[in-house]
Motif scaffolding. Structure first.
Motif, PDB file in Angstrom:
ATOM      1  N   CYS A  12       0.805  -1.228   0.000  1.00 64.71           N
ATOM      2  CA  CYS A  12       0.000   0.000   0.000  1.00 64.71           C
ATOM      3  C   CYS A  12       0.836   1.275   0.000  1.00 64.71           C
ATOM      4  CB  CYS A  12      -0.950   0.006   1.190  1.00 64.71           C
ATOM      5  SG  CYS A  12      -0.147   0.268   2.798  1.00 64.71           S
ATOM      6  N   GLY A  13       2.159   1.161   0.182  1.00 69.09           N
ATOM      7  CA  GLY A  13       3.022   2.336   0.170  1.00 69.09           C
ATOM      8  C   GLY A  13       3.135   3.059   1.500  1.00 69.09           C
ATOM      9  N   SER A  14       2.467   2.560   2.524  1.00 67.21           N
ATOM     10  CA  SER A  14       2.516   3.184   3.848  1.00 67.21           C
ATOM     11  C   SER A  14       3.912   3.090   4.444  1.00 67.21           C
ATOM     12  CB  SER A  14       1.519   2.489   4.779  1.00 67.21           C
ATOM     13  OG  SER A  14       1.703   2.935   6.115  1.00 67.21           O
ATOM     14  N   ASP A  15       4.273   4.088   5.236  1.00 62.86           N
ATOM     15  CA  ASP A  15       5.536   4.020   5.960  1.00 62.86           C
ATOM     16  C   ASP A  15       5.334   3.492   7.372  1.00 62.86           C
ATOM     17  OD1 ASP A  15       4.271   6.203   7.069  1.00 62.86           O
ATOM     18  OD2 ASP A  15       5.971   7.569   6.855  1.00 62.86           O
ATOM     19  N   ARG A  16       4.116   3.052   7.678  1.00 63.49           N
ATOM     20  CA  ARG A  16       3.811   2.514   9.018  1.00 63.49           C
ATOM     21  C   ARG A  16       4.005   0.991   9.033  1.00 63.49           C
ATOM     22  NH1 ARG A  16      -0.115   4.226  12.579  1.00 63.49           N
ATOM     23  NH2 ARG A  16      -1.508   2.652  11.763  1.00 63.49           N
ATOM     24  N   VAL A  17       5.240   0.564   8.810  1.00 64.76           N
ATOM     25  CA  VAL A  17       5.618  -0.847   8.835  1.00 64.76           C
ATOM     26  C   VAL A  17       6.459  -1.070  10.079  1.00 64.76           C
ATOM     27  CG1 VAL A  17       6.864  -2.689   7.650  1.00 64.76           C
ATOM     28  CG2 VAL A  17       5.543  -1.024   6.331  1.00 64.76           C
ATOM     29  N   VAL A  18       6.072  -2.073  10.872  1.00 67.12           N
ATOM     30  CA  VAL A  18       6.770  -2.332  12.131  1.00 67.12           C
ATOM     31  C   VAL A  18       7.217  -3.785  12.190  1.00 67.12           C
ATOM     32  CG1 VAL A  18       5.543  -0.523  13.402  1.00 67.12           C
ATOM     33  CG2 VAL A  18       4.601  -2.851  13.330  1.00 67.12           C
ATOM     34  N   GLU A  19       8.173  -4.050  13.071  1.00 65.61           N
ATOM     35  CA  GLU A  19       8.659  -5.398  13.298  1.00 65.61           C
ATOM     36  C   GLU A  19       7.604  -6.208  14.057  1.00 65.61           C
ATOM     37  OE1 GLU A  19      12.474  -7.641  15.359  1.00 65.61           O
ATOM     38  OE2 GLU A  19      12.431  -5.462  15.235  1.00 65.61           O
ATOM     39  N   VAL A  20       7.500  -7.489  13.725  1.00 67.46           N
ATOM     40  CA  VAL A  20       6.614  -8.395  14.451  1.00 67.46           C
ATOM     41  C   VAL A  20       7.417  -9.028  15.585  1.00 67.46           C
ATOM     42  CG1 VAL A  20       5.154 -10.452  14.324  1.00 67.46           C
ATOM     43  CG2 VAL A  20       5.268  -8.885  12.372  1.00 67.46           C
ATOM     44  N   VAL A  21       6.863  -8.967  16.799  1.00 67.04           N
ATOM     45  CA  VAL A  21       7.515  -9.518  17.981  1.00 67.04           C
ATOM     46  C   VAL A  21       6.748 -10.768  18.399  1.00 67.04           C
ATOM     47  CG1 VAL A  21       8.157  -9.073  20.372  1.00 67.04           C
ATOM     48  CG2 VAL A  21       8.267  -7.236  18.691  1.00 67.04           C
ATOM     49  N   TYR A  22       7.474 -11.865  18.605  1.00 73.43           N
ATOM     50  CA  TYR A  22       6.860 -13.138  18.974  1.00 73.43           C
ATOM     51  C   TYR A  22       7.172 -13.481  20.424  1.00 73.43           C
ATOM     52  CZ  TYR A  22       5.983 -13.685  14.045  1.00 73.43           C
ATOM     53  OH  TYR A  22       5.539 -13.489  12.764  1.00 73.43           O
ATOM     54  N   GLY A  23       6.333 -14.342  21.002  1.00 69.06           N
ATOM     55  CA  GLY A  23       6.494 -14.766  22.382  1.00 69.06           C
ATOM     56  C   GLY A  23       5.516 -14.024  23.277  1.00 69.06           C
ATOM     57  N   MET A  24       5.495 -14.401  24.550  1.00 73.69           N
ATOM     58  CA  MET A  24       4.602 -13.753  25.510  1.00 73.69           C
ATOM     59  C   MET A  24       5.098 -12.335  25.767  1.00 73.69           C
ATOM     60  SD  MET A  24       1.909 -13.990  27.325  1.00 73.69           S
ATOM     61  CE  MET A  24       1.517 -15.711  27.535  1.00 73.69           C
ATOM     62  N   PRO A  25       4.293 -11.325  25.427  1.00 76.29           N
ATOM     63  CA  PRO A  25       4.770  -9.948  25.586  1.00 76.29           C
ATOM     64  C   PRO A  25       4.761  -9.510  27.043  1.00 76.29           C
ATOM     65  CG  PRO A  25       2.513  -9.947  24.791  1.00 76.29           C
ATOM     66  CD  PRO A  25       2.963 -11.386  24.831  1.00 76.29           C
ATOM     67  N   GLY A  26       5.823  -8.845  27.436  1.00 74.67           N
ATOM     68  CA  GLY A  26       5.866  -8.217  28.747  1.00 74.67           C
ATOM     69  C   GLY A  26       5.162  -6.870  28.676  1.00 74.67           C
ATOM     70  N   PRO A  27       5.078  -6.167  29.795  1.00 84.84           N
ATOM     71  CA  PRO A  27       4.379  -4.874  29.808  1.00 84.84           C
ATOM     72  C   PRO A  27       4.972  -3.854  28.832  1.00 84.84           C
ATOM     73  CG  PRO A  27       4.910  -5.583  32.050  1.00 84.84           C
ATOM     74  CD  PRO A  27       5.549  -6.556  31.123  1.00 84.84           C
ATOM     75  N   VAL A  61       6.578  -4.411  25.936  1.00 91.01           N
ATOM     76  CA  VAL A  61       6.247  -4.777  24.552  1.00 91.01           C
ATOM     77  C   VAL A  61       4.762  -4.546  24.291  1.00 91.01           C
ATOM     78  CG1 VAL A  61       6.153  -6.675  22.896  1.00 91.01           C
ATOM     79  CG2 VAL A  61       8.151  -6.401  24.361  1.00 91.01           C
ATOM     80  N   ALA A  62       3.908  -4.869  25.266  1.00 85.57           N
ATOM     81  CA  ALA A  62       2.472  -4.634  25.102  1.00 85.57           C
ATOM     82  C   ALA A  62       2.186  -3.146  24.917  1.00 85.57           C
ATOM     83  CB  ALA A  62       1.717  -5.179  26.303  1.00 85.57           C
ATOM     84  N   GLU A  63       2.867  -2.300  25.665  1.00 85.63           N
ATOM     85  CA  GLU A  63       2.685  -0.851  25.528  1.00 85.63           C
ATOM     86  C   GLU A  63       3.215  -0.369  24.176  1.00 85.63           C
ATOM     87  OE1 GLU A  63       1.412   2.849  26.033  1.00 85.63           O
ATOM     88  OE2 GLU A  63       0.888   1.158  27.320  1.00 85.63           O
ATOM     89  N   ALA A  64       4.361  -0.905  23.737  1.00 83.21           N
ATOM     90  CA  ALA A  64       4.900  -0.543  22.425  1.00 83.21           C
ATOM     91  C   ALA A  64       3.925  -0.927  21.318  1.00 83.21           C
ATOM     92  CB  ALA A  64       6.258  -1.207  22.201  1.00 83.21           C
ATOM     93  N   ALA A 100       4.321  -4.971  16.200  1.00 79.55           N
ATOM     94  CA  ALA A 100       3.110  -5.778  16.058  1.00 79.55           C
ATOM     95  C   ALA A 100       3.329  -7.075  16.832  1.00 79.55           C
ATOM     96  CB  ALA A 100       2.835  -6.087  14.589  1.00 79.55           C
ATOM     97  N   LEU A 101       2.302  -7.548  17.499  1.00 85.76           N
ATOM     98  CA  LEU A 101       2.403  -8.798  18.242  1.00 85.76           C
ATOM     99  C   LEU A 101       2.113  -9.955  17.300  1.00 85.76           C
ATOM    100  CD1 LEU A 101       0.601  -7.793  21.559  1.00 85.76           C
ATOM    101  CD2 LEU A 101       3.053  -7.758  21.026  1.00 85.76           C
TER     102      LEU A 101
END
Length: 109
Positions: free
Chosen positions: A39-54, A56-59, A66-67
């Motif tokens: 889509c050309g968006s610059d809102r691309v983020v890394e996907v984080v795997y595993g149980m998120p801590g506080p 990572v959840a806030e990020a 992205a979770l």
């Protein structure tokens, strides 16, 4: 063999032609730092795997990551577009990094 950016059909963000690895119709190669190839968006983020801590959840709530879920696979998406929700891979085959376990026959003297 063509370079990864040459393997995408112009403007479509989908792999072109017969590729030497298995792909789904939604698999899209991505170079970190580039806009989303779909889509050309610059809102691309890394996907984080595993149980998120506080932290990572806030990020994730801030749209910084992205979770990806608690189960971690060898060939899961590495990035996600926050606008079109496309799952993106930063390389064609992450499984190539895995060294196969030798068989019993390989270990025989």
């Amino acid at each position: 063999m063509a370079e990864p950016d040459e393997m995408l059909e112009a403007g479509s963000g989908t792999p072109a032609g017969d590729l030497p690895w298995p792909t789904g119709e939604d698999r899209v190669l991505y170079s970190p730092g580039d806009p989303c190839p779909r889509c050309g968006s610059d809102r691309v983020v890394e996907v984080v795997y595993g149980m998120p801590g506080p932290d990572v959840a806030e990020a994730s709530r801030r749209g910084e990551v992205a979770l990806g879920g608690c189960c971690i696979g060898f060939d899961d998406p590495t990035h996600r577009c926050l606008d079109c929700e496309a799952d993106l891979w930063d390389r064609p085959d992450r499984m190539a990094d895995i060294t196969p376990t030798p068989s019993a026959e390989d270990l025989r003297p």
